[in-house]
Scaffold this motif. Structure first.
Motif, PDB file in Angstrom:
ATOM      1  N   CYS A 276     -11.661  -2.660   4.261  1.00  0.00           N
ATOM      2  CA  CYS A 276     -10.963  -0.997   2.741  1.00  0.00           C
ATOM      3  C   CYS A 276     -12.516  -0.649   2.322  1.00  0.00           C
ATOM      4  CB  CYS A 276     -10.557  -2.201   1.521  1.00  0.00           C
ATOM      5  SG  CYS A 276      -9.001  -2.836   1.809  1.00  0.00           S
TER       6      CYS A 276
ATOM      7  N   TYR B  74       1.957   2.737  -3.382  1.00  0.00           N
ATOM      8  CA  TYR B  74       1.276   4.015  -3.967  1.00  0.00           C
ATOM      9  C   TYR B  74       1.903   5.608  -3.895  1.00  0.00           C
ATOM     10  CZ  TYR B  74      -2.192   0.762  -5.325  1.00  0.00           C
ATOM     11  OH  TYR B  74      -2.315  -1.023  -5.787  1.00  0.00           O
TER      12      TYR B  74
ATOM     13  N   TYR C 200      -7.545   2.524  -2.089  1.00  0.00           N
ATOM     14  CA  TYR C 200      -6.944   3.583  -2.504  1.00  0.00           C
ATOM     15  C   TYR C 200      -7.523   3.990  -4.199  1.00  0.00           C
ATOM     16  CZ  TYR C 200      -3.001   5.811  -4.793  1.00  0.00           C
ATOM     17  OH  TYR C 200      -1.809   7.491  -4.913  1.00  0.00           O
ATOM     18  N   ARG C 201      -8.201   3.777  -5.440  1.00  0.00           N
ATOM     19  CA  ARG C 201      -7.986   4.326  -6.521  1.00  0.00           C
ATOM     20  C   ARG C 201      -9.823   4.878  -5.341  1.00  0.00           C
ATOM     21  NH1 ARG C 201      -6.419   1.830 -11.248  1.00  0.00           N
ATOM     22  NH2 ARG C 201      -4.840   1.049 -10.988  1.00  0.00           N
TER      23      ARG C 201
ATOM     24  N   LYS D 299      -3.859  -7.885  -1.673  1.00  0.00           N
ATOM     25  CA  LYS D 299      -4.086  -6.582  -2.326  1.00  0.00           C
ATOM     26  C   LYS D 299      -4.884  -5.616  -3.151  1.00  0.00           C
ATOM     27  CE  LYS D 299       1.416  -8.511  -2.391  1.00  0.00           C
ATOM     28  NZ  LYS D 299       2.154  -8.792  -3.089  1.00  0.00           N
ATOM     29  N   ALA D 300      -5.559  -6.986  -4.093  1.00  0.00           N
ATOM     30  CA  ALA D 300      -6.886  -6.532  -5.092  1.00  0.00           C
ATOM     31  C   ALA D 300      -7.820  -5.255  -3.443  1.00  0.00           C
ATOM     32  CB  ALA D 300      -7.464  -7.598  -5.262  1.00  0.00           C
TER      33      ALA D 300
ATOM     34  N   VAL E  82      -4.248   9.020  -8.829  1.00  0.00           N
ATOM     35  CA  VAL E  82      -4.734   7.890  -9.337  1.00  0.00           C
ATOM     36  C   VAL E  82      -4.196   7.670 -10.545  1.00  0.00           C
ATOM     37  CG1 VAL E  82      -6.385   6.209 -10.240  1.00  0.00           C
ATOM     38  CG2 VAL E  82      -6.607   7.270  -7.913  1.00  0.00           C
TER      39      VAL E  82
ATOM     40  N   ASP F 190      -5.404  -2.019  -3.276  1.00  0.00           N
ATOM     41  CA  ASP F 190      -6.122  -1.244  -5.053  1.00  0.00           C
ATOM     42  C   ASP F 190      -7.295  -0.316  -5.040  1.00  0.00           C
ATOM     43  OD1 ASP F 190      -4.170  -0.428  -7.805  1.00  0.00           O
ATOM     44  OD2 ASP F 190      -6.133  -1.499  -7.972  1.00  0.00           O
ATOM     45  N   GLU F 191      -8.132  -1.445  -5.312  1.00  0.00           N
ATOM     46  CA  GLU F 191      -9.273  -1.010  -5.168  1.00  0.00           C
ATOM     47  C   GLU F 191      -9.350   0.304  -4.372  1.00  0.00           C
ATOM     48  OE1 GLU F 191     -14.776  -2.059  -5.282  1.00  0.00           O
ATOM     49  OE2 GLU F 191     -12.828  -3.467  -5.279  1.00  0.00           O
TER      50      GLU F 191
ATOM     51  N   GLY G 287       0.781  -1.313   0.083  1.00  0.00           N
ATOM     52  CA  GLY G 287      -0.149   0.385   0.017  1.00  0.00           C
ATOM     53  C   GLY G 287       0.600   1.631  -0.153  1.00  0.00           C
TER      54      GLY G 287
ATOM     55  N   ILE H 299      -0.849   5.847 -11.637  1.00  0.00           N
ATOM     56  CA  ILE H 299      -0.716   4.013 -10.921  1.00  0.00           C
ATOM     57  C   ILE H 299      -1.534   3.543 -12.440  1.00  0.00           C
ATOM     58  CG2 ILE H 299      -0.395   4.344  -8.785  1.00  0.00           C
ATOM     59  CD1 ILE H 299      -2.772   3.221  -8.738  1.00  0.00           C
TER      60      ILE H 299
END
Length: 123
Positions: free
Chosen positions: A58, A22, A109-110, A102-103, A118, A106-107, A19, A121
């Motif tokens: 998340c 990013y 963070y976006r 991890k997925a 965003v 990622d979701e 994380g 990346i």
């Protein structure tokens, strides 16, 4: 009193490092027992700390419905579940699925980061 190491500690460390890669990501510790991931001081992943039972939360605007079918997942408390936040917890001795989380990171963070970060990346 020192905390007893958990099998999930290496997963926590790896997820935190993932994380922090990013753009603009940093750690944030809003209360004891957590070392969260944030961007522009906006949390995108709540993580327990090493030595404690594994927990991750998340914001999953696209996949929260599917995530809630998992036996270890539930809507995040404090009203965050209504906004698409999902929490996964594991008992001591269980090893969490790192690729799945991890997925999720990622979701999340976006969903939380400014569009400008965003864009750095890609997809």
């Amino acid at each position: 009193m020192p905390r007893k190491a958990q099998p999930s500690d290496k997963v926590l460390k790896s997820l935190r490092e993932f994380g922090l890669a990013y753009p603009g990501a940093h750690t944030k510790s809003p209360w004891p027992g957590h070392l969260d991931l944030a961007v522009k001081d906006k949390t995108f992943t709540y993580l327990s700390i090493e030595g404690e039972p594994f927990s991750i939360s998340c914001k999953l605007p696209q996949s929260h419905s599917e995530a809630l079918w998992l036996p270890f997942a539930k809507p995040t408390g404090y009203g965050l579940g209504k906004s698409g936040w999902v929490t996964a917890t594991f008992e001591a001795g269980e090893e969490p699925p790192m690729d799945l989380f991890k997925a999720w990171i990622d979701e999340s963070y976006r969903a939380q980061a400014p569009k400008k970060l965003v864009a750095q990346i890609g997809k």
